[in-house]
Each structure stands twice: as structure tokens, then as C-alpha cells.
Design a protein around this motif. Structure first.
Motif, PDB file in Angstrom:
ATOM      1  N   GLU A  63      65.896  50.634-137.256  1.00 49.37           N
ATOM      2  CA  GLU A  63      66.227  49.417-136.522  1.00 49.37           C
ATOM      3  C   GLU A  63      66.735  49.731-135.117  1.00 49.37           C
ATOM      4  O   GLU A  63      67.489  50.683-134.908  1.00 49.37           O
ATOM      5  N   CYS A  64      66.302  48.862-134.185  1.00 51.53           N
ATOM      6  CA  CYS A  64      66.823  48.904-132.820  1.00 51.53           C
ATOM      7  C   CYS A  64      66.516  47.552-132.192  1.00 51.53           C
ATOM      8  O   CYS A  64      65.341  47.226-131.958  1.00 51.53           O
ATOM      9  N   GLU A  65      67.548  46.775-131.940  1.00 48.92           N
ATOM     10  CA  GLU A  65      67.365  45.472-131.309  1.00 48.92           C
ATOM     11  C   GLU A  65      68.347  45.369-130.149  1.00 48.92           C
ATOM     12  O   GLU A  65      69.469  45.867-130.221  1.00 48.92           O
ATOM     13  N   ALA A  66      67.897  44.700-129.093  1.00 53.96           N
ATOM     14  CA  ALA A  66      68.720  44.584-127.886  1.00 53.96           C
ATOM     15  C   ALA A  66      68.466  43.226-127.248  1.00 53.96           C
ATOM     16  O   ALA A  66      67.435  42.589-127.475  1.00 53.96           O
ATOM     17  N   LYS A  67      69.446  42.776-126.455  1.00 49.10           N
ATOM     18  CA  LYS A  67      69.292  41.542-125.693  1.00 49.10           C
ATOM     19  C   LYS A  67      69.472  41.873-124.221  1.00 49.10           C
ATOM     20  O   LYS A  67      70.077  42.888-123.855  1.00 49.10           O
ATOM     21  N   GLY A  68      68.967  41.009-123.369  1.00 47.30           N
ATOM     22  CA  GLY A  68      69.074  41.203-121.937  1.00 47.30           C
ATOM     23  C   GLY A  68      68.170  40.209-121.225  1.00 47.30           C
ATOM     24  O   GLY A  68      67.349  39.526-121.841  1.00 47.30           O
ATOM     25  N   VAL A  71      63.846  40.231-120.646  1.00 43.30           N
ATOM     26  CA  VAL A  71      63.800  40.746-122.013  1.00 43.30           C
ATOM     27  C   VAL A  71      63.494  42.238-121.969  1.00 43.30           C
ATOM     28  O   VAL A  71      62.550  42.666-121.294  1.00 43.30           O
ATOM     29  N   PRO A  72      64.290  43.061-122.664  1.00 40.14           N
ATOM     30  CA  PRO A  72      64.083  44.511-122.581  1.00 40.14           C
ATOM     31  C   PRO A  72      62.772  44.949-123.241  1.00 40.14           C
ATOM     32  O   PRO A  72      62.252  44.287-124.143  1.00 40.14           O
ATOM     33  N   THR A  73      62.263  46.083-122.754  1.00 38.98           N
ATOM     34  CA  THR A  73      61.191  46.807-123.432  1.00 38.98           C
ATOM     35  C   THR A  73      61.804  48.026-124.103  1.00 38.98           C
ATOM     36  O   THR A  73      62.890  48.482-123.728  1.00 38.98           O
ATOM     37  N   PHE A  74      61.087  48.575-125.091  1.00 31.69           N
ATOM     38  CA  PHE A  74      61.685  49.616-125.923  1.00 31.69           C
ATOM     39  C   PHE A  74      60.796  50.858-125.930  1.00 31.69           C
ATOM     40  O   PHE A  74      59.558  50.772-125.881  1.00 31.69           O
ATOM     41  N   SER A  75      61.463  52.004-126.007  1.00 30.97           N
ATOM     42  CA  SER A  75      60.779  53.288-126.203  1.00 30.97           C
ATOM     43  C   SER A  75      61.683  54.154-127.076  1.00 30.97           C
ATOM     44  O   SER A  75      62.878  53.874-127.239  1.00 30.97           O
ATOM     45  N   TRP A  76      61.097  55.222-127.632  1.00 29.45           N
ATOM     46  CA  TRP A  76      61.838  56.091-128.564  1.00 29.45           C
ATOM     47  C   TRP A  76      61.654  57.554-128.172  1.00 29.45           C
ATOM     48  O   TRP A  76      60.619  57.942-127.601  1.00 29.45           O
ATOM     49  N   ARG A  77      62.685  58.338-128.491  1.00 30.31           N
ATOM     50  CA  ARG A  77      62.583  59.789-128.440  1.00 30.31           C
ATOM     51  C   ARG A  77      62.797  60.346-129.832  1.00 30.31           C
ATOM     52  O   ARG A  77      63.658  59.855-130.579  1.00 30.31           O
ATOM     53  N   ARG A  96      59.020  41.902-129.672  1.00 30.80           N
ATOM     54  CA  ARG A  96      60.304  41.546-129.043  1.00 30.80           C
ATOM     55  C   ARG A  96      61.465  42.290-129.694  1.00 30.80           C
ATOM     56  O   ARG A  96      62.569  41.785-129.799  1.00 30.80           O
ATOM     57  N   SER A  97      61.191  43.489-130.165  1.00 31.36           N
ATOM     58  CA  SER A  97      62.213  44.295-130.820  1.00 31.36           C
ATOM     59  C   SER A  97      61.791  45.743-130.694  1.00 31.36           C
ATOM     60  O   SER A  97      60.619  46.058-130.449  1.00 31.36           O
ATOM     61  N   GLY A  98      62.759  46.631-130.842  1.00 30.94           N
ATOM     62  CA  GLY A  98      62.433  48.039-130.833  1.00 30.94           C
ATOM     63  C   GLY A  98      62.363  48.647-132.216  1.00 30.94           C
ATOM     64  O   GLY A  98      62.209  49.863-132.362  1.00 30.94           O
ATOM     65  N   THR A  99      62.478  47.848-133.253  1.00 34.22           N
ATOM     66  CA  THR A  99      62.505  48.359-134.618  1.00 34.22           C
ATOM     67  C   THR A  99      61.160  48.982-134.987  1.00 34.22           C
ATOM     68  O   THR A  99      60.099  48.360-134.816  1.00 34.22           O
ATOM     69  N   LEU A 100      61.217  50.215-135.503  1.00 38.59           N
ATOM     70  CA  LEU A 100      60.018  50.928-135.923  1.00 38.59           C
ATOM     71  C   LEU A 100      59.782  50.713-137.405  1.00 38.59           C
ATOM     72  O   LEU A 100      60.720  50.712-138.209  1.00 38.59           O
ATOM     73  N   GLU A 101      58.503  50.554-137.763  1.00 35.91           N
ATOM     74  CA  GLU A 101      58.098  50.491-139.168  1.00 35.91           C
ATOM     75  C   GLU A 101      57.039  51.558-139.382  1.00 35.91           C
ATOM     76  O   GLU A 101      56.018  51.589-138.688  1.00 35.91           O
ATOM     77  N   ILE A 102      57.316  52.449-140.324  1.00 35.50           N
ATOM     78  CA  ILE A 102      56.392  53.541-140.640  1.00 35.50           C
ATOM     79  C   ILE A 102      55.875  53.299-142.048  1.00 35.50           C
ATOM     80  O   ILE A 102      56.652  53.302-143.013  1.00 35.50           O
ATOM     81  N   GLY A 115      63.756  63.742-138.724  1.00 35.72           N
ATOM     82  CA  GLY A 115      64.151  64.204-137.404  1.00 35.72           C
ATOM     83  C   GLY A 115      65.210  63.311-136.806  1.00 35.72           C
ATOM     84  O   GLY A 115      65.758  62.420-137.462  1.00 35.72           O
ATOM     85  N   GLU A 116      65.490  63.531-135.531  1.00 43.01           N
ATOM     86  CA  GLU A 116      66.514  62.781-134.824  1.00 43.01           C
ATOM     87  C   GLU A 116      65.828  61.797-133.874  1.00 43.01           C
ATOM     88  O   GLU A 116      65.038  62.181-133.016  1.00 43.01           O
ATOM     89  N   TYR A 117      66.145  60.504-134.040  1.00 40.45           N
ATOM     90  CA  TYR A 117      65.513  59.443-133.263  1.00 40.45           C
ATOM     91  C   TYR A 117      66.558  58.775-132.373  1.00 40.45           C
ATOM     92  O   TYR A 117      67.716  58.630-132.765  1.00 40.45           O
ATOM     93  N   GLN A 118      66.119  58.356-131.191  1.00 41.65           N
ATOM     94  CA  GLN A 118      66.995  57.593-130.292  1.00 41.65           C
ATOM     95  C   GLN A 118      66.158  56.535-129.582  1.00 41.65           C
ATOM     96  O   GLN A 118      65.059  56.803-129.114  1.00 41.65           O
ATOM     97  N   CYS A 119      66.722  55.305-129.547  1.00 43.91           N
ATOM     98  CA  CYS A 119      66.026  54.147-128.984  1.00 43.91           C
ATOM     99  C   CYS A 119      66.529  53.886-127.570  1.00 43.91           C
ATOM    100  O   CYS A 119      67.727  53.972-127.298  1.00 43.91           O
TER     101      CYS A 119
END
Length: 1202
Positions: A63-68, A71-77, A96-102, A115-119
Motif C-alpha cells: 500500500e501507498c496512498e497520498a494526497k496533494g 494529484v500526485p503521481t507515484f513511482s517505486w524503488r 489514483r494510488s500508488g498501491t502495488l498489486e502483484i 526485498g526492500e520497497y519505497q514509494c
């Protein structure tokens, strides 16, 4: 020249001066007009936990959700490198969310995504970062295959059976069982250690079994794996004597060598243990020896922290919850039996992952303003503070002259537009890290008015008045008020301006009327709004209704004269006994009174006149008493109606005492209604001077009574007489009488103790009433002590009705009591009441939440309870949070609003039933434990899929239109289909009053939402029942009834030709025509031409006109296009003399067209209509012999009818 210390001092001084000049951060109002234009950097609002363990059987959701705004865009490392989501078909990102579904439906291994994930959430104003989320897949490895040799030990010796469970993620829960799946009995002698091994302090012969099996339960997979069983053989030196066994001699009379205590775990004389702050410390000492040793624990240099310590496993395990730094030190466990003792020292170190002291918060500033972000954290070792800007180390970003970093603080000076950014503070040490996002938004917005424009405020004269003027701007504007556009600003004296823009007028007067302007001004512009104030006179009843006694049959009259502001419309309403009074033919109301003629018993009651304007109201009441009719006694007095008694007179006080006095009075005239009781009232001049209060009532035959009084009160008395009509006016007051003082008699009521914070207890009680004080200087003594500890009372005195006890332990019971005192002495102590100190957040989460017996709307829940000591307060309930994740119906959007349900259960295996679920849906839920103030951490989240159910009723069902033999029905699908719709079921039947006809049933496919039915009996009502269908069955029925035919507004047309009355009428007319034709034919057959021979033809012409709805008057004839036809009636006459034979030939009659000249030249159309022209040429003889120019043949008449 200044040294280094001088420079530091100057820097600190400048910092202090700068902070003193800091502007308060701007608070942005939650106004939609502001928020839609407000640019705001990204803020992370939801993210997965740092240590994220997932079930390999499920899809992975990070999960990764943000407001602004934008409207924010999302990327991951992933593992510090950019994670290209588009290249992996298994990975998707929610809209409209940064939440990843695998997902793994098409294959793949979850382990490949560890691994280690960061949004990263990005918009034009900055970048927000999530925590670094360590994703690991739960593992439940199999037990290694091994062949276990039998374990052979001698009776009385110690033994350790090793478990060594496979290393799972998370670690498994271990326990020992036998082949019958029964737990191995554990006691002081035999117990399982923290590592899962089974320890025997000494072995008995009865321990010889072949099925000692260690089991490992893995939480995520809900599986249990079993190790190969141990076989234990016990050797004895002497034979075992069953008859001599008892609890005090477990060796059956045999001699087994005793031994001094030794430690099985831990080994050696000392060991060390490191634990993190706020975690749970577990220390273990397991000893061997015969007899079985007893374990005791000590802490060197101090006592064990009793409120946090718990002993488990027969005193072999010491647990300390919520470890803090003061729990560090040397802990000693001692094992002893009658042969000796042994000690082991455990040196405990308490370290700490970083924890917040001051967490940075979002900062909104105007241009040229100053501000600061503070990030303070503590830990052991002390954490390192690192600042980042938009995800990059602040050292690597371009230098900003408006920003200065001083360790854990960033100072902003004279910020400018364009310097908005998201700052990250990272506090870390070797035990963990904390990260917080805080944006700095530089907002440049001209002043705005947020309230409605040009309001009109009407207020009552002499009332306190507030004129609102909500405003906003950045920088914060200055606001001033003006009246009628003049003056230098209103503030002071009669006016007061609040910081939010509201203007207070302390007492509105007529001269305060006018137009008030509020003006907001900043360097970016101005904004203004106006409020028009009108000051009105109050609405008052100046002549109120008075108590009225009326003889039955007479007239009662209540006045209600009103004075109000002429510009305010008012309404006057009457009520009787607080219920609306309906004015019929008898009751009469005018603008100033209510008249009730012919009074009867039902009119008795309390009448209230209420007058209302749009801004105030007033009311007054009076009672109507209905009396029996006056007797026929000739005396004048008996003919008068009873009235209220006169007030008592000549009040006198005598027999004074400390708490009583005698009051005597002379009754007044009772006015033909005996006095039933006297009401004595009092007034005192200290607490509520001028207010008369009821003291007591006495029978109407008394005029001298002893009044029971309270100490230390200066009394004055008056008396009212009460008869059947009502109360008299009060008497004149008596002389004053002051009672002497005394110690308080009353005990304070409502004593309770409760914690407003986790480390305090608030003791409160109800203060004594004014008349219970009994003397000056009333105060209270309050006592408290810990319950069941045998400690002495603590106490203090206070003039209030509350005392706060500080530095208490969390949720511990206290005994409390209170006593009232004054200058004359002390009252009685209250009973001892048990109160509790404050509650804190529960530490433990319910575990193993699982679901069983799921149907369409209910599910059975089961979970493992928490230890009640971890609730850290009064156990209130297990609180379930659940929400509808999705519907299994394709395309159906659902609300994901969280709902809660509480379960109160303190049994060992709690369970509950969750009902009111929506069928055919996926739900998610988790459980927390709650006390009165807080909730604990959540349990595992479970997913539930409800079964298919019957649908809801269709969204609507209506009868669109109706013709004579059809009816059109229309509906829409249910809002909640509760499954896959397979069709609709329509049932209908005739309805006649309470009788219903035979039901007819139709089914329609799911894509049909309208249907037309043929219902030949149009004069009958029909009732329709519609329900949707799923595989489970029919759903809720939607019923509609067709309106009656005569009332239907949607009838298309009236077909009169099918009406019975019309058919009968036509048959009668046809019969009359037939009779006339026969008569005319007979006359014709007798004598050729005859006078009046055109009777039938003339009648036939009339009928033809009538049949074609053609009027006789030629001016009324219209063509089909609406124009009038002025042709002569001759054009409508049938051709005279044409007579058709039975074979269809036309033969000349006596009245043929030849007689008229040029008749033979006439032509006919193909349809037989005559199109020729003719002229009238008749001889005199012919005219005389043929008076009628009409056709006389009955056959012609018949044809003319056609």
C-alpha cells in the motif's frame, strides 16, 4: 577579535531573535472554495508496515496512498533501484494510488519479489516518501527427516528433549503432545522452555513413554508440523512397588539418590540479555535437582517492578512488559531444595530504537515569513538525524539562502514563492529508524471572504450580537470593521473584534442599526463584505391570560395582548396542556384573546398563548377550572361562582430554635371554595436573593406550623392559600429569621475516581447545595490509597469538587473517600469507593482471527484472546473492524466504509457472530481489544466471501401507461443484486376490495426491464408483484396496483363502438328504421306517386347526416382541412328516381332524371358517385303531379343510409 565561543553565542542569540519574530503557521480553513485552489505538496496518508510478511498463497498488495494538489503521481524503488512496473506483467498499480498489486494467477513465485520497497509520491511542489518496506514471504519449512534413537536415562536424573523447530517466518509456536494429540502435562518438574525444548528437572518411572512429540504451528499457513516422536526409557536400580506410591513418595518406596540444584538453562554462573525499549523482556531459569528445586527471582540494587512483572511457567520465567531504561540491571534467579541452592545472574541491557520527542509537522507560510521544522528523537544509542528534501539528502540539493539547517532544526527566513518542498526527517540507529514527511508550502493568496454576501441580520434590542466575517488570505490579512462606510474602524467600547473576524456588539441599540463593512487587507489586495444590521423591539405579551374559573355552560375568556416591532410579522398560537388547540365552531380567537363559550369539563386545563416572530418569542399560561353549576339558592352569594382565596395575613414568627421556628398566619376569605392546603415559601438573602422557593405544604385547616430549617440561612417566609380554583396571591413577607451555623450534615454525593491520563486519577464529587453548607468556608477533605496494598491514606483539602492525583501507575484500583467541612466542624465521611487510575493503549493484539460457517449474510468468528493484563484498563470489548472490499457481481461499485461491531467475551476461546453482511461480496476484517479510552494493535486481517443470496427489491417499478387492453410496466435492476441475476418474476392478479383473483405468473430474462401485458378486462384493478431472481431464489417483492379505469390519466382513447349501451341504442334505431321503411313501401305499392312520398327519404337524409355527424345548418359544415363548405343542401340529396333492380341494373322510374332535362347526360365516377350537372326544367303538369322531388323508393332510402 571574537573566539569560537563568541561566534556560537552570537549565533544562538540571532536564532533566539529570529524565532521570536516567527509568524504563526497559517491554518488553512476547510472551505471548498479555498481547497480547490490551494496547491499542496504530496502527503503520504497510507502505507504498508515496515516489516511486511505476506502469505505466499495470496496476491501481494503493497500500500501507498497520498494526497496533494495537483494529484500526485507515484513511482517505486526496489532495493534502492528504480522499479519499472510496466515491464512486469504481474505487477499493476491502482488508479489514483500508488498501491502495488502483484498477482500470480499466470505463474511466478512470490519469493522472487522479496526485498526492500519505497514509494515516491510526486507533484509540482515536491516529493513525499513512504517508509522502506521490507517485504518477506512467510515460510513454513518441513521438519528435517531424522531417526531418533530411544533416550535412556536413569531415574532421578535430569533430561532435556530438544525440539529444534525449523526456522519459519515468522517463527512457529511450539508445543509438546503425545500420540493421542493430548498435551504433555507440565508442572514444576516438567516444563517447556522458551526455546521449545522439554526440560525434566528429574525423571520418574512414569515418564517412560514412546510418543514425546514436538509440534510447530505456523501462523500464516495455519499448519502444524510434527517432529518424529522421542521414546523415553527410564532405568531403575530397584523394582517399582505400585502399592506404596503416593504423592509424597513418587518413587514407590525405592531409594533414589537426591541431588543439589543445577541449572539446565541458562548455563554457567552468569549471562547477558539485550532488550529494546517498550518490548517484552523474558528471562528464564530452569533447574535440575532432586527434590525438584524452587525458583526465586531478585534484582540487585532494587526491587522488581511489581506493576510490570509477571511470573510464568511455575516461576521459571520472568516477564516484564513495556520495558524502560530503569529496568536495566542485574537479575538473579536462585534455585534451591533442602540440599542446597544455586544462583545465576543475568545482566540486562535496555537499548532503544528511535522514538519521537518532536515530530515535524506540515508548515504553511506566506511569502517573506519565517518558520521552522523541528525533528527531535531519542534512542539508545542516540539516533542520527538526517534531513532530506524531496527524497534527496539536503546536502546534495542546491543551496537556499532562506534555509538554514541546525542539527535537528531547519530555520526558514523570508521564504519566497517557489520554495515549497517536502522535507523528510530520518532518525536512525542500529536498532531501527523513524521517518516523517513534513511539507513546507509557501502560499500566496489574496484576501478572500468566505461567508455569504450582504447578509441581513435582525436582532432584538439590548441583546448581545455577533456579526460574522470569515476570511482568509496569505499572508494573513488585517481585518477592520466600519459602520455605514465611515470611521476609522470599530474596536473598543461597545465593540470587540475577534481574531477570526467576528464583530461583537455587546448591547445592540436602535442607533446601532446600519450597514457594517468588514475589510480584509494585505499586500496582495483587499476584500470586503457587508452585513446589514436591523435592531428590533422585543416581542412581548403585555396583557397575559389569567387564571379563570367558569361555571359549566358559561363563557371563559383569556387575554393575550402582544406588543412587538411593527416591521416583524408575528403569529399567535394557543395550546392546551402543551398540545395544539384546534379552533372549531365553538372556540373563537381574535388578535388579543381566546373565548371559550359553553364551557364543559373537557375544556379544563392549562392554556398557553405563544407569540413568535422570526427572531424571538414569548409565552404566557393560565389555567381554566370548570365548576359545577350554581345552586338555586336565592341568596346572592351562592349565585356567584367560586374564586381564588384571598392571601393569608399577619404572618408571625415565634418559638425560635437552632433549626426551626413557628410560623402563624390568619387565613383570608376563601370565596366560596374551601382552602385545601397552604403553601409556605422562603427566600434567603445570601445565595439567591429575591428568589422565592417552596418550603413545604400544610393542610388547609392549619394556620400555625413549625418550619424545619437549614443552619446558617437568613430566612424570610410567605404563605399562599390553595383551593379548587387555584392559588391565591402570596401574603406579605414575614420578618427575617437567621438560623445558627453547624457542621455539614450532608455527605458529598457522586464520588468517583477515574483517570483522564494514563498516569493520573481524577477524584470528583458533587458539591453540596447552597442550603447544605451549614456555615462559612465550606471545603472538602479527600483521602485515597492503593487498594489491597495495605498502605496508609493520602489526603488533602480543597474548596473545589475535584482533585487530581498524579504519577499513578496505569489502571490500578484506589480506595477513595471524601468529607465536607466548614468553620463549625466536619461532617460525616462518605463510604469508601473504589476508583481507577487512567488507562493506556492495550499492548497485545488478538491472534489467530479466523472465520467459519459463512453464509450469505452471517459469519462465525473465532480468535485467541489477549491476556487481560495487556488491556491496561477496563476490558470493554473485542472490537471488529470490517469493510466490504468488493462485490462478486461484475461492475458493481461498493462503499468501502469501515464498520465496527463489539463482542464482550472473556472466555478462553471467544467467538462471535457477524451479521448484516451483504451477500456475494468480499469482506476484510481485523480485530482489536478496547478499553474505555483506547484500542490495541490490530489482529491479522482475514478475508471473507459471502455466499450468493436473494436480491433486493428492484430499484423502481411503475406502470407507465395503460390503453384499453394493454398495460405497460417498467422497472430497474436492484441496487444490490446479492448474486448473479438470472431473471425477474412477475405475478399479477385482479383485485376487487378484499377479494383477489387467481394469480398469473411470468418470468423474464435479466436483460428485460419493461414489458407490455394484454389485459382485456380494462375496468378491473390489477395488482402486480415483481421480484428479481438469483440461483438462490426470488428476492424482495415490489408491489404496485394499477389505478381504476375511470381515474386513469393515461388512457389513450375511448372506443365508444365497443360499449354495450351504444350497441343497444344502435339496434333500437335500426329497428325503427326498418319499421318506417316497411310502412313507406306499403304506401308506395298502393298508389304510385303520393303526397308526402318523400317521408322515408327525408328521414333517411336526417339519419345519414346524423350518422356522419353532419349538422343540418350549412354554415357548420367543415372540410377535413377545417374550412367551411357553403354548398346547398341539394348537393347532399340522393339522386332522385334512380332505382336499382335485384339484378343490379338501373331502370327509369316515374321520377327519373329525364324528367328534369339533360339528365341523360349525367356521368358517374367509378365508385358510382354522380359528377354531372343538370338544370331544373319541369312542366307545370309534371310539377303538379309530382309534388315531391324526393326519391320515393324505399330502396333508394336504404342506399342513402349506406
Amino acid at each position: 577579535m571574537l573566539g569560537q565561543g563568541g561566534h556560537v553565542a552570537l549565533a544562538l542569540m540571532s536564532l533566539v531573535l529570529l524565532l521570536c519574530r516567527e509568524a504563526a503557521p497559517i491554518e488553512v480553513p476547510q472551505d471548498p472554495k479555498i481547497l480547490q485552489d490551494l496547491k499542496q505538496p504530496p502527503t503520504i496518508v497510507k502505507q504498508s508496515v515496515k516489516d511486511y510478511i505476506v502469505d505466499p498463497r495470496d496476491n501481494i498488495i503493497i500500500e501507498c496512498e497520498a494526497k496533494g494538489n495537483p494529484v500526485p503521481t507515484f513511482s517505486w524503488r526496489r532495493n534502492g533501484k528504480f522499479f519499472n512496473i510496466g515491464k512486469d506483467p504481474r505487477v499493476t498499480m491502482r488508479k489514483r494510488s500508488g498501491t502495488l498489486e502483484i498477482g500470480f494467477r499466470s505463474g511466478g513465485r512470490p519469493e522472487d519479489y522479496e526485498g526492500e520497497y519505497q514509494c515516491f509520491a510526486t507533484n509540482d511542489l515536491g516529493v513525499g516518501l513512504s517508509n522502506k518496506i521490507l517485504l518477506r514471504v512467510s515460510k513454513a519449512p518441513l521438519w528435517p527427516k531424522e531417526v531418533l534413537e530411544p533416550v535412556v536415562v536413569t531415574e532421578g536424573t535430569p533430561l532435556v528433549l530438544a525440539c529444534n523447530p525449523p526456522p519459519g517466518l515468522p517463527p512457529p509456536f511450539t508445543f509438546w503432545m503425545n500420540s493421542a494429540m493430548t498435551p504433555i502435562p507440565q508442572d514444576k518438574r516438567v516444563s517447556m522452555g522458551l526455546n521449545g525444548d522439554l526440560y525434566f528437572s528429574n525423571v520418574l518411572t512414569k515418564d517412560a513413554h514412546t510418543d514425546y512429540s514436538c509440534n510447530a504451528r505456523f501462523l500464516f499457513t495455519h499448519t502444524i508440523q510434527q517432529k518424529n516422536p522421542f521414546t523415553l526409557k527410564v532405568l531403575t536400580k530397584e523394582p517399582y512397588n505400585d502399592t506404596s506410591y503416593n504423592a509424597t513418595d513418587p518413587y514407590g518406596g525405592r531409594k533414589v539418590a537426591e541431588s543439589t540444584p543445577t541449572f539446565l538453562s541458562p548455563s554457567g554462573a552468569e549471562s547477558s540479555k539485550m532488550v529494546l525499549r517498550d518490548e517484552q523482556l523474558q528471562l528464564e531459569c530452569i533447574a535440575a535437582g532432586l527434590p525438584t528445586p524452587t525458583i526465586k527471582w531478585f534484582k540487585k540494587g532494587g526491587d522488581l517492578p511489581g506493576r510490570k512483572v509477571k511470573f510464568d511457567n511455575y516461576n521459571k520465567t520472568l516477564k516484564i512488559i513495556n520495558v524502560s531504561e530503569e529496568d536495566a540491571g542485574e537479575y538473579v534467579c536462585m534455585a534451591n531444595n533442602h540440599l542446597g541452592s544455586i544462583r545465576h545472574s543475568i545482566f540486562v541491557q535496555v537499548k532503544a530504537a528511535p522514538y519521537w520527542l518532536d515530530k515535524p509537522f506540515n508548515l504553511v507560510l506566506a511569502p517573506e515569513e519565517n518558520g521552522r521544522l523541528v525533528c527531535r528523537a531519542n534512542g539508545n544509542p542516540k539516533p542520527n538525524i538526517q534531513w532530506l528534501v524531496n527524497g534527496l539528502p539536503i546536502e546534495s540539493t542546491p543551496h537556499s539562502p532562506s534555509r538554514q539547517v541546525l542539527g535537528d532544526t531547519i530555520i526558514f527566513r523570508l521564504v519566497q514563492m517557489g520554495s515549497s518542498a517536502v522535507y523528510q526527517c530520518n532518525a536512525s540507529n542500529q536498532h531501527g529508524y523513524l521517518m516523517a514527511n513534513a511539507f513546507v508550502s509557501v502560499l500566496d493568496m489574496p484576501p478572500r471572504m468566505l461567508g455569504p454576501k450582504n447578509q441581513l441580520i435582525k436582532v432584538i434590542e439590548n441583546n448581545r450580537t455577533f456579526l460574522d466575517c470569515p476570511f482568509f488570505g496569505s499572508p494573513l490579512p488585517d481585518l477592520r470593521w466600519f459602520k455605514n462606510g465611515q470611521g476609522s474602524g470599530l474596536d473598543g467600547g461597545q465593540y470587540r473584534v475577534y481574531i477570526n473576524g467576528t464583530l461583537e456588539i455587546k448591547r445592540a441599540r436602535a442607533e446601532d442599526e446600519g450597514t457594517y463593512t468588514c475589510l480584509a487587507n494585505s499586500m496582495l489586495g483587499t476584500a470586503e463584505n457587508q452585513v446589514r444590521l436591523e435592531v428590533k423591539e422585543p416581542t412581548r405579551i403585555v396583557r397575559a391570560p389569567e387564571r379563570w374559573s367558569a361555571v359549566r355552560g358559561s363563557t371563559a375568556h383569556f387575554d393575550c395582548k402582544v406588543k412587538s416591532d411593527p416591521s416583524l410579522p408575528i403569529t399567535v398560537a394557543w395550546t392546551k396542556d402543551n398540545k395544539p388547540l384546534y379552533l372549531g365552531w365553538r372556540l373563537k380567537k381574535d388578535e388579543e384573546s381566546l373565548t371559550i363559550p359553553n364551557v364543559n369539563e373537557g375544556d379544563e386545563g392549562t392554556y398557553t398563548c405563544t407569540v413568535k416572530s422570526e427572531i424571538d418569542q414569548d409565552s404566557a399560561s393560565a389555567r381554566l377550572t370548570v365548576l359545577e353549576e350554581a345552586s338555586l339558592n336565592p341568596s346572592v352569594s351562592s349565585a356567584l361562582p367560586p374564586d381564588r382565596a384571598d392571601p393569608p395575613m399577619d404572618l408571625d414568627l415565634s418559638d425560635p430554635a437552632a433549626r426551626s421556628v413557628r410560623l402563624t398566619w390568619i387565613p383570608g376569605n376563601d370565596h366560596r371554595s374551601p382552602v385545601t392546603e397552604f403553601l409556605v415559601q422562603f427566600e434567603e438573602d445570601h445565595w439567591e436573593p429575591g428568589r422565592w422557593q417552596d418550603l413545604s405544604t400544610y393542610p388547609g385547616d392549619l394556620n400555625s406550623v413549625i418550619l424545619q430549617l437549614a443552619p446558617f440561612v437568613n430566612y424570610q417566609f410567605r404563605v399562599l392559600a390553595i383551593n379548587a380554583v387555584g392559588q391565591s396571591q402570596p401574603s406579605q413577607p414575614s420578618p427575617r429569621y437567621k438560623t445558627s451555623g453547624a457542621a455539614p450534615d450532608a455527605i458529598p454525593r457522586g464520588l468517583r475516581g477515574w483517570g483522564s491520563k494514563k498516569d493520573n486519577m481524577e477524584i470528583t464529587w458533587e458539591p453540596l447545595l447552597d442550603l447544605e453548607r451549614n456555615g462559612p468556608n465550606l471545603h472538602y477533605s479527600v483521602w485515597w490509597r492503593r487498594k489491597d496494598l495495605g498502605e496508609g491514606w493520602s489526603n488533602m483539602s480543597t474548596f473545589g469538587a475535584k482533585h487530581l492525583v498524579h504519577n499513578t501507575e496505569t489502571y490500578v484500583p484506589y480506595e477513595i473517600k471524601v468529607q465536607a467541612r466548614n468553620d463549625f466542624g466536619q461532617g460525616s465521611e462518605s463510604n469508601v469507593v473504589v476508583g481507577y487510575s487512567g488507562e493506556d493503549k492495550p499492548t497485545d493484539a488478538p491472534t489467530d482471527l479466523r472465520v467459519s460457517k459463512v453464509d450469505s449474510t452471517k459469519a462465525n468468528l473465532h480468535w485467541k484472546p489477549v491476556d487481560l493484563s495487556s488491556v491496561r484498563g477496563e476490558f470493554k470489548e473485542y472490537r471488529l473492524y470490517y469493510w466490504r472490499e468488493s462485490s462478486l457481481v461484475p461492475g458493481l461499485v461498493v462503499s468501502k466504509e469501515k464498520k465496527t461491531k463489539g463482542f464482550y467475551s472473556i472466555v478462553a476461546e471467544p467467538s462471535g457472530i457477524l451479521s448484516d453482511l451483504v451477500p456475494y461480496s468480499k469482506y476484510k476484517m481485523f480485530l482489536v481489544v478496547a478499553n474505555n479510552l483506547f484500542e490495541g494493535p490490530p489482529s491479522n486481517t482475514v478475508e471473507v466471501t459471502t455466499k450468493e443470496g436473494v436480491p433486493d427489491a428492484p430499484k423502481f417499478f411503475r406502470i407507465n401507461r395503460r390503453t384499453f387492453d394493454t398495460i405497460h410496466l417498467e422497472w430497474d435492476k436492484p441496487l444490490e443484486p446479492n448474486g448473479i441475476l438470472i431473471g425477474y418474476q412477475l405475478k399479477y392478479q385482479t383485485v376487487n376490495g378484499s377479494r383477489v383473483g387467481r394469480a398469473q405468473l411470468e418470468t423474464h430474462p435479466p436483460n428485460v426491464t419493461e414489458v407490455t401485458l394484454r389485459l382485456p378486462d380494462r375496468s378491473t384493478r390489477y395488482k402486480f408483484y415483481l421480484s428479481a431472481l438469483t440461483q438462490v431464489g426470488a428476492g424482495e417483492v415490489y408491489a404496485e396496483e394499477s389505478p381504476h379505469f375511470a381515474n386513469e390519466a393515461y388512457i389513450d382513447q375511448v372506443d365508444i363502438a365497443t360499449q354495450g349501451w351504444f350497441i343497444g341504442l344502435m339496434c333500437a334505431i335500426a329497428l325503427i328504421i326498418l319499421i318506417l321503411l316497411i310502412v313507406c313501401f306499403i304506401k308506395r305499392s298502393r298508389g304510385g306517386k303520393y303526397p308526402g312520398g318523400g317521408c322515408v327519404t327525408g328521414f333517411a337524409k336526417y339519419l345519414v347526416r346524423d350518422k356522419k355527424d353532419l349538422p343540418l345548418d350549412p354554415v357548420d359544415q367543415k372540410d377535413q382541412d377545417g374550412s367551411f363548405d357553403y354548398h346547398s343542401d341539394e348537393d347532399n340529396k340522393p339522386l332522385q328516381g334512380s332505382q336499382t333492380s335485384l339484378d343490379g341494373n338501373v331502370k327509369e322510374s316515374d321520377d327519373s332524371l329525364v324528367d328534369y332535362g339533360e339528365g341523360g347526360d349525367g356521368q358517374f365516377n367509378e365508385d358510382g358517385s354522380f359528377i354531372g350537372q343538370y338544370t331544373v326544367k319541369k312542366d307545370k303538369d309534371e310539377t303538379e303531379g309530382n309534388e315531391s322531388s324526393e326519391a320515393t323508393s324505399p330502396v333508394n332510402a336504404i342506399y342513402s343510409l349506406a
